[in-house]
Design a protein around this motif. Structure first.
Motif, mmCIF file in Angstrom:
data_model
loop_
_atom_site.group_PDB
_atom_site.id
_atom_site.type_symbol
_atom_site.label_atom_id
_atom_site.label_comp_id
_atom_site.label_asym_id
_atom_site.label_seq_id
_atom_site.Cartn_x
_atom_site.Cartn_y
_atom_site.Cartn_z
ATOM 1 N N ASN A 1 -15.258 -27.593 -23.818
ATOM 2 C CA ASN A 1 -15.067 -28.923 -24.808
ATOM 3 C C ASN A 1 -16.193 -29.882 -24.702
ATOM 4 O O ASN A 1 -16.895 -30.427 -25.338
ATOM 5 C CB ASN A 1 -13.594 -29.619 -24.421
ATOM 6 C CG ASN A 1 -13.335 -30.636 -25.492
ATOM 7 O OD1 ASN A 1 -13.867 -30.639 -26.612
ATOM 8 N ND2 ASN A 1 -12.465 -31.333 -25.107
ATOM 9 N N LEU A 2 -16.541 -29.926 -23.290
ATOM 10 C CA LEU A 2 -17.777 -30.656 -23.029
ATOM 11 C C LEU A 2 -18.988 -30.038 -23.428
ATOM 12 O O LEU A 2 -20.046 -30.728 -24.046
ATOM 13 C CB LEU A 2 -17.969 -30.878 -21.321
ATOM 14 C CG LEU A 2 -19.328 -31.768 -20.958
ATOM 15 C CD1 LEU A 2 -19.106 -33.069 -21.553
ATOM 16 C CD2 LEU A 2 -19.176 -31.707 -19.289
ATOM 17 N N PHE A 3 -19.262 -28.959 -23.585
ATOM 18 C CA PHE A 3 -20.144 -28.201 -23.796
ATOM 19 C C PHE A 3 -20.414 -28.448 -25.523
ATOM 20 O O PHE A 3 -21.547 -28.534 -26.183
ATOM 21 C CB PHE A 3 -20.307 -26.823 -23.678
ATOM 22 C CG PHE A 3 -21.245 -25.739 -24.066
ATOM 23 C CD1 PHE A 3 -22.598 -25.993 -23.688
ATOM 24 C CD2 PHE A 3 -21.180 -24.869 -25.075
ATOM 25 C CE1 PHE A 3 -23.621 -24.962 -24.174
ATOM 26 C CE2 PHE A 3 -22.203 -23.960 -25.515
ATOM 27 C CZ PHE A 3 -23.343 -23.957 -25.133
ATOM 28 N N SER A 4 -19.192 -28.236 -26.131
ATOM 29 C CA SER A 4 -19.349 -28.685 -27.561
ATOM 30 C C SER A 4 -20.019 -30.046 -27.992
ATOM 31 O O SER A 4 -20.719 -30.092 -28.705
ATOM 32 C CB SER A 4 -17.948 -28.700 -28.158
ATOM 33 O OG SER A 4 -17.231 -27.506 -28.023
ATOM 34 N N TRP A 5 -19.443 -30.780 -27.184
ATOM 35 C CA TRP A 5 -20.071 -32.299 -27.197
ATOM 36 C C TRP A 5 -21.811 -32.258 -27.056
ATOM 37 O O TRP A 5 -22.363 -32.888 -27.680
ATOM 38 C CB TRP A 5 -19.246 -33.568 -26.291
ATOM 39 C CG TRP A 5 -20.069 -34.714 -26.632
ATOM 40 C CD1 TRP A 5 -19.768 -35.420 -27.773
ATOM 41 C CD2 TRP A 5 -21.113 -35.488 -25.762
ATOM 42 N NE1 TRP A 5 -20.633 -36.382 -27.476
ATOM 43 C CE2 TRP A 5 -21.352 -36.647 -26.472
ATOM 44 C CE3 TRP A 5 -21.653 -35.045 -24.781
ATOM 45 C CZ2 TRP A 5 -22.318 -37.462 -25.945
ATOM 46 C CZ3 TRP A 5 -22.514 -35.951 -24.228
ATOM 47 C CH2 TRP A 5 -23.114 -37.298 -24.753
ATOM 48 N N TRP A 6 -22.056 -31.668 -25.987
ATOM 49 C CA TRP A 6 -23.270 -31.757 -25.644
ATOM 50 C C TRP A 6 -24.139 -30.842 -26.812
ATOM 51 O O TRP A 6 -25.567 -31.008 -27.237
ATOM 52 C CB TRP A 6 -23.685 -30.880 -24.572
ATOM 53 C CG TRP A 6 -23.653 -31.844 -23.222
ATOM 54 C CD1 TRP A 6 -22.784 -31.832 -22.491
ATOM 55 C CD2 TRP A 6 -24.561 -32.767 -22.705
ATOM 56 N NE1 TRP A 6 -22.898 -32.934 -21.409
ATOM 57 C CE2 TRP A 6 -24.068 -33.292 -21.828
ATOM 58 C CE3 TRP A 6 -25.685 -33.029 -23.354
ATOM 59 C CZ2 TRP A 6 -24.876 -34.367 -21.041
ATOM 60 C CZ3 TRP A 6 -26.800 -33.947 -22.454
ATOM 61 C CH2 TRP A 6 -26.227 -34.736 -21.712
ATOM 62 N N LEU A 7 -23.587 -29.745 -27.294
ATOM 63 C CA LEU A 7 -24.071 -29.145 -28.736
ATOM 64 C C LEU A 7 -24.259 -30.100 -29.826
ATOM 65 O O LEU A 7 -25.351 -30.166 -30.648
ATOM 66 C CB LEU A 7 -23.479 -27.817 -29.175
ATOM 67 C CG LEU A 7 -23.554 -26.601 -28.339
ATOM 68 C CD1 LEU A 7 -22.542 -25.455 -29.016
ATOM 69 C CD2 LEU A 7 -24.891 -25.923 -28.714
ATOM 70 N N TYR A 8 -23.059 -30.722 -30.027
ATOM 71 C CA TYR A 8 -23.348 -31.994 -30.877
ATOM 72 C C TYR A 8 -24.565 -32.771 -30.947
ATOM 73 O O TYR A 8 -25.201 -33.238 -31.805
ATOM 74 C CB TYR A 8 -21.980 -32.651 -31.192
ATOM 75 C CG TYR A 8 -22.024 -33.606 -31.971
ATOM 76 C CD1 TYR A 8 -21.636 -33.650 -33.221
ATOM 77 C CD2 TYR A 8 -22.056 -35.143 -31.452
ATOM 78 C CE1 TYR A 8 -21.786 -34.633 -34.153
ATOM 79 C CE2 TYR A 8 -22.079 -36.079 -32.165
ATOM 80 C CZ TYR A 8 -21.879 -35.999 -33.627
ATOM 81 O OH TYR A 8 -21.808 -36.921 -34.529
ATOM 82 N N LEU A 9 -24.546 -33.205 -29.555
ATOM 83 C CA LEU A 9 -25.604 -34.330 -29.281
ATOM 84 C C LEU A 9 -26.996 -33.539 -29.684
ATOM 85 O O LEU A 9 -28.008 -34.214 -30.054
ATOM 86 C CB LEU A 9 -25.536 -34.576 -27.752
ATOM 87 C CG LEU A 9 -26.218 -35.946 -27.385
ATOM 88 C CD1 LEU A 9 -25.829 -37.184 -28.243
ATOM 89 C CD2 LEU A 9 -26.492 -36.217 -26.013
ATOM 90 N N THR A 10 -27.066 -32.531 -29.281
ATOM 91 C CA THR A 10 -28.498 -31.592 -29.313
ATOM 92 C C THR A 10 -28.850 -31.415 -30.736
ATOM 93 O O THR A 10 -29.765 -31.772 -31.273
ATOM 94 C CB THR A 10 -28.243 -30.201 -28.581
ATOM 95 O OG1 THR A 10 -27.820 -30.340 -27.327
ATOM 96 C CG2 THR A 10 -29.553 -29.547 -28.643
ATOM 97 N N GLY A 11 -27.568 -31.060 -31.625
ATOM 98 C CA GLY A 11 -27.772 -31.143 -32.852
ATOM 99 C C GLY A 11 -28.054 -32.232 -33.527
ATOM 100 O O GLY A 11 -29.177 -32.301 -34.540
ATOM 101 N N ALA A 12 -27.502 -33.224 -33.203
ATOM 102 C CA ALA A 12 -28.101 -34.734 -33.682
ATOM 103 C C ALA A 12 -29.367 -34.795 -33.243
ATOM 104 O O ALA A 12 -30.218 -35.377 -34.157
ATOM 105 C CB ALA A 12 -27.095 -35.706 -33.013
ATOM 106 N N VAL A 13 -29.892 -34.575 -32.255
ATOM 107 C CA VAL A 13 -31.286 -34.863 -31.829
ATOM 108 C C VAL A 13 -32.164 -34.076 -32.494
ATOM 109 O O VAL A 13 -33.147 -34.700 -33.098
ATOM 110 C CB VAL A 13 -31.508 -34.618 -30.488
ATOM 111 C CG1 VAL A 13 -33.052 -34.569 -29.890
ATOM 112 C CG2 VAL A 13 -30.782 -35.961 -29.301
ATOM 113 N N VAL A 14 -31.902 -32.899 -32.861
ATOM 114 C CA VAL A 14 -32.800 -31.759 -33.486
ATOM 115 C C VAL A 14 -32.851 -32.325 -34.987
ATOM 116 O O VAL A 14 -34.027 -32.402 -35.584
ATOM 117 C CB VAL A 14 -32.355 -30.508 -33.649
ATOM 118 C CG1 VAL A 14 -33.147 -29.733 -34.477
ATOM 119 C CG2 VAL A 14 -32.460 -30.006 -32.017
ATOM 120 N N ALA A 15 -31.575 -33.117 -35.537
ATOM 121 C CA ALA A 15 -31.701 -33.406 -36.826
ATOM 122 C C ALA A 15 -32.355 -34.827 -36.955
ATOM 123 O O ALA A 15 -33.514 -34.845 -38.009
ATOM 124 C CB ALA A 15 -30.245 -33.871 -37.372
#
Lengths: 199, 544
Positions: free
Chosen positions: B120-134
């Motif tokens: 679950n925490l990893f999902s949030w980190w992925l989300y954050l990574t995706g946001a940064v890449v965007a």
């Protein structure tokens, strides 16, 4: 800190759901393959004759055998024979590396003939053949990445088994890695006939 | 059901207060507590929502008069693309499931946490990574993407703007969404408390369950599709490029095989929120529990079979058009079932008008307008006329902003006292609601008329006959912005200095209200025994 609970059925359910997503991921490519096969069946036929059925067949045998060793390694751990489990896992990893080496030889031969994405030679071929090779590189490439990931995962699990984190009473991580490995195997079992045999 | 009091020595600020040994940011961004992860999502989503709103306001300002040159044409293309990418992939898709779903799912089923807290925490980190890449894709390379959020080929392969990076952001965000869905399905199957049978699940949980299946089964298709766009641009692979034998229509099919079900990822959780709020403020059991739960599953499954109604003008056989048009009408039925059940729940209820109910009623109005105008586009003949006009812009903003957006605001006002232990100013909240509702309708309704008059979407400029509608729409955007500002200010003030709310200010019957507000870190002191359903309100001698 809440103590992590052990939920065998939950771990398996989660893994199966993940495997569904993998099937759907490849499903998109299979969909493209079927649409383009329908449109360019003659070009597909000509292009597929350049693929080496012997190398492809050898890789099929390698991968199926590795799946067999994978299954044996799980049984070995369930029976409490850790050394044998580790040996079988090592064999599985070796065969995976053999598969990748074989694949590399095959790709390299294609590159030598000027067949790689965007090459002049490929652009000169009929469009259906270019599509065939694009699909070939996309699908075997994505599959190759999965094999490479499998090597990483299985090596990591070997460390866990050595350290006793994965053991006779608690082997779900090994079992789930095995499920992943069988899926990688299964996808190849579909890729092989589609590219090497049926066109 | 055992009532769990505050544990001895536990902080009255529950999960919001950090344990002695770990404080500050680290105790949040590395926390595996589902409530903290949910709040992290909420903070990110609302921040990006503000960015998306700002872009929308700039677009509306540019369109206020014909010939206005506030933005250069290329900038305008980038602005509507980035507005779409942020709003769809970073705001609306994760909106309710990732924030309120995370916070509430384990509480609703009586569990300590989700099945895989670290994932679950990893999902949030992925989300954050995706946001940064965007964000990287916007500010680096040769310009922000200008393809529209749909990344249609062949343009997305040929444009020199930063599409390669943007599609990788979408890929990463998709992965995050998949893992959340996987986690929720497993949690709902495995971690229900004793006595929490499937028919005692709250309808919010049912909607999360249906949503999670769509996330798991549809998102990988988007993943492979954007990966192939990336491969075409970077590795020179030719699969969709018509110049190399590819078929752009196949891209559209693959894209919508995900992106149509994705609108149900967006709307289903909001419907779940609505189903949980209405009975509380009608003081009545939900009408047609089984049908609402069942219709969520129906929407999720039939909704996966209607994607090609986005492509009626793209070139398909008449038979395909007919089939997809028919299926589109079928999928409207379960949505209507929900609306009728909600209205039947209100009928002869003891209605208490509080802010969460206002937002809920707003949802029903906006969603009904959006849903019914959707059928106009689902009808293949009418669609030819309104396809790619402002009509569709109006339709999906009614459904997605008026539906999911108001559903999310309803959830914020309903669960606010539970999450923060404080209450916002209810009169201000009600005022904000009315301003938002007015603003939305003034902003989007003229677009229906503009669309019917023939104003195409995504155009940089327009002739004078559309000027009046465009002007009204822009004024609406200002009203809406004021309403949103008032609402967020009011909630912020509530967090800072609202009065203590107590464990159950609304008199609701789902499990989270048996806990103190905010709930303690480990949720329930002991796993509760569930003996009644989610809508069996306490002082009612007729039941149980």
């Amino acid at each position: 800190m809440i103590e992590a609970h052990k939920d065998y059925a939950g771990a398996k359910l989660g893994m199966w759901l993940f495997l569904f997503t993998e099937v759907v991921l490849f499903g998109g490519l299979f969909l493209l393959y079927s649409a383009y096969l329908h449109r360019y069946h003659l070009d597909f036929h000509h292009a597929a004759r350049n693929l080496d059925t012997f190398l492809g067949g050898a890789n099929t045998i390698i991968l199926i055998t590795s799946s067999f060793f994978m299954a044996m390694s799980i049984t070995a751990l369930q029976l409490g024979r850790r050394g044998r489990c580790l040996g079988l896992l090592a064999l599985t990893v070796l065969m995976a590396l053999g598969f990748l080496a074989n694949k590399a030889i095959e790709w390299w031969a294609k590159f030598e003939h000027g067949i790689f994405p965007g090459s002049e030679h490929l652009r000169a071929l009929p469009q259906g053949e270019e599509i065939f090779y694009s699909l070939y590189f996309a699908m075997t490439g994505l599959h190759g990445i999965h094999v490479l990931l499998g090597v990483g995962i299985l090596s990591f699990v070997m460390i866990l088994v050595r350290r006793g984190r994965v053991r006779q009473e608690d082997f779900v991580i090994l079992e789930n890695s095995g499920l992943y490995w069988h899926l990688v195997d299964l996808i190849w079992i579909f890729l092989f006939p589609l590219f090497y045999l049926i066109t | 059901m055992s009532l769990t009091g505050i544990k001895a020595g536990a902080s009255p600020r529950g999960f919001l207060s950090s344990p002695q040994d770990a404080g500050g940011l680290r105790s949040w961004i590395f926390s595996t507590d589902h409530k903290r992860i949910g709040l992290l999502y909420l903070a990110c989503i609302l921040t990006l929502f503000a960015a998306g709103v700002a872009l929308g306001l700039i677009m509306r300002l540019k369109l206020i008069t014909p010939g206005n040159d506030l933005l250069a044409p290329q900038t305008y293309n980038a602005v509507f693309t980035v507005h779409g990418v942020i709003m769809i992939f970073l705001v609306v898709i994760p909106s309710i499931p990732a924030s309120f779903g995370n916070i509430l799912l384990p509480l609703h089923i009586g569990a300590e946490d989700v099945s895989f807290p670290r994932l679950n925490l990893f999902s949030w980190w992925l989300y954050l990574t995706g946001a940064v890449v965007a964000l990287v894709s916007i500010f680096t390379g040769s310009g922000a993407p200008d393809t529209g959020w749909t990344f249609y080929v062949p343009f997305s392969e040929r444009t020199t703007t930063n599409v390669s990076v943007a599609v990788m952001a979408v890929f990463i965000l998709g992965f995050s969404s998949i893992l959340t869905g996987l986690n929720f399905i497993t949690t709902i199957h495995q971690l229900r408390a004793p006595g929490m049978t499937w028919r005692r699940l709250s309808l919010f949980v049912w909607s999360l369950y249906a949503t999670a299946w769509v996330q798991v089964l549809a998102t990988p298709i988007l993943g492979i599709t954007v990966l192939l766009v990336f491969a075409e641009r970077v590795l020179n692979l030719g699969l969709f490029d018509p110049g190399r034998g590819g078929d752009p229509l196949l891209y559209q099919h693959l894209f919508w095989i995900y992106s149509h079900p994705a609108v149900y990822i967006m709307i289903l959780p909001a419907m779940g929120v609505i189903s949980d709020i209405i009975p509380v403020f009608a003081r009545k059991r939900i009408f047609g529990y089984n049908m609402i739960a069942f219709s969520s599953l129906t929407i999720a499954s039939v909704g996966s079979l209607v994607w090609a109604h986005h492509m009626f003008t793209s070139g398909m056989s008449d038979l395909a058009v007919l089939v997809f048009s028919f299926l589109t009408f079928i999928v409207a039925v379960p949505s209507a079932i929900k609306i009728f059940n909600w209205l039947s729940t209100l009928y002869k209820g003891s209605i208490i008008v509080e802010p969460p109910l206002l937002f809920t009623l707003g949802f029903i109005w906006m969603f009904s307008v959006g849903g019914l105008t959707g059928l106009i586009q689902g009808a293949a003949g009418a669609d030819i006329h309104v396809h790619d006009t402002y009509f569709i812009v109006a339709h999906f903003h009614y459904v997605i902003f008026g539906g999911t957006g108001l559903g999310m605001f309803a959830a914020m006002h309903f669960w606010f006292p539970k999450i923060f232990g404080r209450m916002y100013n209810r009169r201000t909240a009600a005022a904000a609601f009315w301003i938002i509702l007015l603003g939305m309708n003034v902003l989007y309704f003229p677009m229906f008329i503009l669309g019917l008059m023939g104003m195409p979407r995504r155009y940089y400029d327009y002739p004078a006959q559309f000027a009046q509608g465009q002007l009204i729409s822009t004024v609406g955007s200002w009203i809406l912005a004021m309403g949103l500002a008032l609402m967020f200010y009011n909630l912020y003030a509530g967090v800072r200095r609202g009065a203590a709310a107590g464990p159950n200010p609304w008199g609701a019957a789902t499990l989270e209200w048996t806990l103190p507000s905010p709930p303690p870190s480990g949720n329930f002191a002991e796993i509760p025994e569930v003996e009644k359903g989610p809508y069996d309100f306490a002082p009612d001698p007729r039941h149980d």
